[in-house]
Design a protein around this motif. Sequence first.
Motif, PDB file in Angstrom:
ATOM      1  N   PRO A 163       0.768  -1.175  -0.144  1.00  0.00           N
ATOM      2  CA  PRO A 163      -0.014   0.035  -0.095  1.00  0.00           C
ATOM      3  C   PRO A 163       0.848   1.295  -0.061  1.00  0.00           C
ATOM      4  O   PRO A 163       2.000   1.219   0.538  1.00  0.00           O
ATOM      5  N   LEU A 164       0.406   2.287  -0.807  1.00  0.00           N
ATOM      6  CA  LEU A 164       1.081   3.506  -0.747  1.00  0.00           C
ATOM      7  C   LEU A 164       0.435   4.534   0.009  1.00  0.00           C
ATOM      8  O   LEU A 164       0.663   5.410   0.867  1.00  0.00           O
ATOM      9  N   ALA A 165      -0.814   4.969  -0.775  1.00  0.00           N
ATOM     10  CA  ALA A 165      -1.583   6.016  -0.187  1.00  0.00           C
ATOM     11  C   ALA A 165      -2.970   5.940  -0.543  1.00  0.00           C
ATOM     12  O   ALA A 165      -3.436   5.026  -1.516  1.00  0.00           O
ATOM     13  N   ARG A 166      -4.024   6.800  -0.021  1.00  0.00           N
ATOM     14  CA  ARG A 166      -5.410   6.864  -0.288  1.00  0.00           C
ATOM     15  C   ARG A 166      -5.697   8.076  -1.138  1.00  0.00           C
ATOM     16  O   ARG A 166      -5.545   9.258  -0.473  1.00  0.00           O
ATOM     17  N   ILE A 167      -6.087   8.212  -2.353  1.00  0.00           N
ATOM     18  CA  ILE A 167      -6.453   9.554  -3.014  1.00  0.00           C
ATOM     19  C   ILE A 167      -7.865  10.011  -2.659  1.00  0.00           C
ATOM     20  O   ILE A 167      -8.668   9.363  -2.907  1.00  0.00           O
ATOM     21  N   ARG A 168      -7.947  10.999  -2.246  1.00  0.00           N
ATOM     22  CA  ARG A 168      -9.253  11.682  -1.525  1.00  0.00           C
ATOM     23  C   ARG A 168      -9.829  12.461  -2.768  1.00  0.00           C
ATOM     24  O   ARG A 168      -9.385  13.191  -3.331  1.00  0.00           O
ATOM     25  N   ALA A 169     -11.226  12.203  -2.837  1.00  0.00           N
ATOM     26  CA  ALA A 169     -11.897  12.774  -4.107  1.00  0.00           C
ATOM     27  C   ALA A 169     -13.261  13.478  -3.213  1.00  0.00           C
ATOM     28  O   ALA A 169     -13.847  13.029  -2.626  1.00  0.00           O
ATOM     29  N   ALA A 170     -13.383  14.738  -3.953  1.00  0.00           N
ATOM     30  CA  ALA A 170     -14.366  15.479  -3.573  1.00  0.00           C
ATOM     31  C   ALA A 170     -15.359  15.945  -4.691  1.00  0.00           C
ATOM     32  O   ALA A 170     -14.845  15.786  -6.137  1.00  0.00           O
ATOM     33  N   LEU A 171     -16.572  16.284  -4.774  1.00  0.00           N
ATOM     34  CA  LEU A 171     -17.307  16.930  -5.994  1.00  0.00           C
ATOM     35  C   LEU A 171     -17.246  18.359  -5.856  1.00  0.00           C
ATOM     36  O   LEU A 171     -17.226  18.894  -4.802  1.00  0.00           O
ATOM     37  N   TYR A 172     -16.837  18.993  -7.033  1.00  0.00           N
ATOM     38  CA  TYR A 172     -16.481  20.476  -7.252  1.00  0.00           C
ATOM     39  C   TYR A 172     -17.361  20.937  -8.353  1.00  0.00           C
ATOM     40  O   TYR A 172     -17.931  20.030  -9.439  1.00  0.00           O
ATOM     41  N   ALA A 173     -17.597  22.340  -8.464  1.00  0.00           N
ATOM     42  CA  ALA A 173     -17.910  23.050  -9.485  1.00  0.00           C
ATOM     43  C   ALA A 173     -17.335  24.252  -9.755  1.00  0.00           C
ATOM     44  O   ALA A 173     -16.791  24.747  -8.744  1.00  0.00           O
ATOM     45  N   ALA A 174     -16.995  24.787 -10.824  1.00  0.00           N
ATOM     46  CA  ALA A 174     -16.389  25.918 -11.049  1.00  0.00           C
ATOM     47  C   ALA A 174     -17.167  27.040 -10.581  1.00  0.00           C
ATOM     48  O   ALA A 174     -18.591  27.187 -10.620  1.00  0.00           O
ATOM     49  N   ARG A 175     -16.653  28.249 -10.054  1.00  0.00           N
ATOM     50  CA  ARG A 175     -17.511  29.423  -9.855  1.00  0.00           C
ATOM     51  C   ARG A 175     -18.465  29.737 -10.825  1.00  0.00           C
ATOM     52  O   ARG A 175     -19.452  30.347 -10.719  1.00  0.00           O
ATOM     53  N   SER A 176     -17.938  29.924 -11.971  1.00  0.00           N
ATOM     54  CA  SER A 176     -18.707  30.298 -13.320  1.00  0.00           C
ATOM     55  C   SER A 176     -19.830  29.294 -13.410  1.00  0.00           C
ATOM     56  O   SER A 176     -20.964  29.650 -13.775  1.00  0.00           O
ATOM     57  N   ALA A 229      -8.943  15.568 -18.711  1.00  0.00           N
ATOM     58  CA  ALA A 229      -9.912  16.197 -19.721  1.00  0.00           C
ATOM     59  C   ALA A 229     -11.015  16.453 -18.744  1.00  0.00           C
ATOM     60  O   ALA A 229     -12.046  17.500 -18.919  1.00  0.00           O
ATOM     61  N   LEU A 230     -11.540  15.538 -18.084  1.00  0.00           N
ATOM     62  CA  LEU A 230     -12.672  15.763 -17.182  1.00  0.00           C
ATOM     63  C   LEU A 230     -12.221  16.906 -16.141  1.00  0.00           C
ATOM     64  O   LEU A 230     -13.077  17.670 -15.923  1.00  0.00           O
ATOM     65  N   GLU A 231     -11.085  17.110 -15.530  1.00  0.00           N
ATOM     66  CA  GLU A 231     -10.966  18.206 -14.709  1.00  0.00           C
ATOM     67  C   GLU A 231     -10.987  19.506 -15.077  1.00  0.00           C
ATOM     68  O   GLU A 231     -11.564  20.407 -14.764  1.00  0.00           O
ATOM     69  N   GLU A 232     -10.431  19.453 -16.631  1.00  0.00           N
ATOM     70  CA  GLU A 232     -10.550  20.473 -17.356  1.00  0.00           C
ATOM     71  C   GLU A 232     -11.766  20.989 -17.555  1.00  0.00           C
ATOM     72  O   GLU A 232     -12.245  22.483 -17.865  1.00  0.00           O
ATOM     73  N   ALA A 233     -12.855  20.249 -17.965  1.00  0.00           N
ATOM     74  CA  ALA A 233     -14.216  20.389 -18.019  1.00  0.00           C
ATOM     75  C   ALA A 233     -14.961  21.218 -17.027  1.00  0.00           C
ATOM     76  O   ALA A 233     -15.645  22.050 -16.987  1.00  0.00           O
ATOM     77  N   VAL A 234     -14.677  20.430 -15.603  1.00  0.00           N
ATOM     78  CA  VAL A 234     -15.260  21.016 -14.368  1.00  0.00           C
ATOM     79  C   VAL A 234     -14.663  22.503 -14.233  1.00  0.00           C
ATOM     80  O   VAL A 234     -15.567  23.263 -14.158  1.00  0.00           O
ATOM     81  N   LEU A 235     -13.221  22.760 -14.561  1.00  0.00           N
ATOM     82  CA  LEU A 235     -12.731  24.056 -14.342  1.00  0.00           C
ATOM     83  C   LEU A 235     -13.552  25.091 -15.467  1.00  0.00           C
ATOM     84  O   LEU A 235     -13.439  26.172 -15.136  1.00  0.00           O
ATOM     85  N   ALA A 236     -13.667  24.683 -16.440  1.00  0.00           N
ATOM     86  CA  ALA A 236     -14.485  25.468 -17.283  1.00  0.00           C
ATOM     87  C   ALA A 236     -15.866  25.588 -17.175  1.00  0.00           C
ATOM     88  O   ALA A 236     -16.622  26.347 -17.946  1.00  0.00           O
ATOM     89  N   GLY A 237     -16.531  25.123 -16.291  1.00  0.00           N
ATOM     90  CA  GLY A 237     -17.825  25.190 -15.903  1.00  0.00           C
ATOM     91  C   GLY A 237     -19.040  24.299 -16.818  1.00  0.00           C
ATOM     92  O   GLY A 237     -19.979  24.541 -16.708  1.00  0.00           O
ATOM     93  N   ALA A 238     -18.314  23.266 -17.407  1.00  0.00           N
ATOM     94  CA  ALA A 238     -19.473  22.316 -18.093  1.00  0.00           C
ATOM     95  C   ALA A 238     -20.263  21.692 -17.218  1.00  0.00           C
ATOM     96  O   ALA A 238     -21.368  21.100 -17.456  1.00  0.00           O
ATOM     97  N   GLY A 239     -19.857  21.374 -15.790  1.00  0.00           N
ATOM     98  CA  GLY A 239     -20.774  20.851 -14.957  1.00  0.00           C
ATOM     99  C   GLY A 239     -19.989  20.416 -13.543  1.00  0.00           C
ATOM    100  O   GLY A 239     -18.955  20.913 -13.337  1.00  0.00           O
TER     101      GLY A 239
END
Length: 300
Positions: A163-176, A229-239
């Motif tokens: 084992p190395l680490a656990r990557i934590r994830a959360a749900l985000y939206a861009a301010r836009s 690509a998914l992260e860029e879409a969130v940052l761009a306000g796609a959803g």
Amino acid sequence: MHKEASLENWDEIRTAFQVARLGTVSGAAEVLGVHHATVIRHIDALEKRLGSKLFQRHARGYTPTEAGRDLLAVAQTTEEQFAHLASRIKGQGETVSGELVVTSIAGVADLLTPVMVSFQEKWPDVRVRFLTDMRVFRLDYGEAHVAIRAGAGPEEPDNVVQPLARIRAALYAARSYVDRFGRPGSEEEFPGHRFVCSDNETTRAPFHRWLRATVQPDQIAYSATEPAALEEAVLAGAGIGFMSVFRAAGNPDLVEVLPPRAEWESPLRIVTHVDLHRTRKVQAFLVHLKEAAKEWKFCG
């Protein structure tokens, strides 16, 4: 010794393997570092020796015949075994030097790159190759010394898993996005919102599986195969979409919609092959990596 039984024809077989893999004489010549005439000569000599056509020649290149496919299956196995042997020989040295090949899942380069750079500062004779790809690199064939993989999937019996680490994830939206559509306070307020999710419906990522099970299919307004690509879409306000907490935390353009949950975490594991696991170079890197991982912020 008859020519058919000797190893002096390995160059010809290796040439045929590269022609079949790449489909063209010019491609094989470039990979092998020889003139294209040498490639043609090797193919002609091998076909004459075996008394059978190995390729169909056409305008688009070379396609293996049935006899060619039989020969090339043997050639591929031999090529892989040579690579495995070479990697084992390279890894048997007792000095921390030479090539270190590390492969990982996409999306953790910003965690691993500083670790590898600081490792080189400590051991300046090491040359790092960092490989990320959709496919799983074969440690038993010497394609890498160390693999960083996600989840708890099956491994080859000769692989050592830690084992190395656990990557934590959360749900985000861009301010836009929030400015346009608002911010849901819970899953009950998801209707009417747009989401970003993996295009792979059978993805192993626990957070993407949760999202697909929670929202309606028509709410997934943007999907992609690459995590970047998914992260860029969130940052761009796609959803609204998932991001690793270590990457999203502190970004003023992001708003946390739902905080991290244990069920969304992705465990990272270190995988090495038993033949190389105890070599000094691999052991030195594993110790360095584990120590560095203790300082990773926002990881479990």
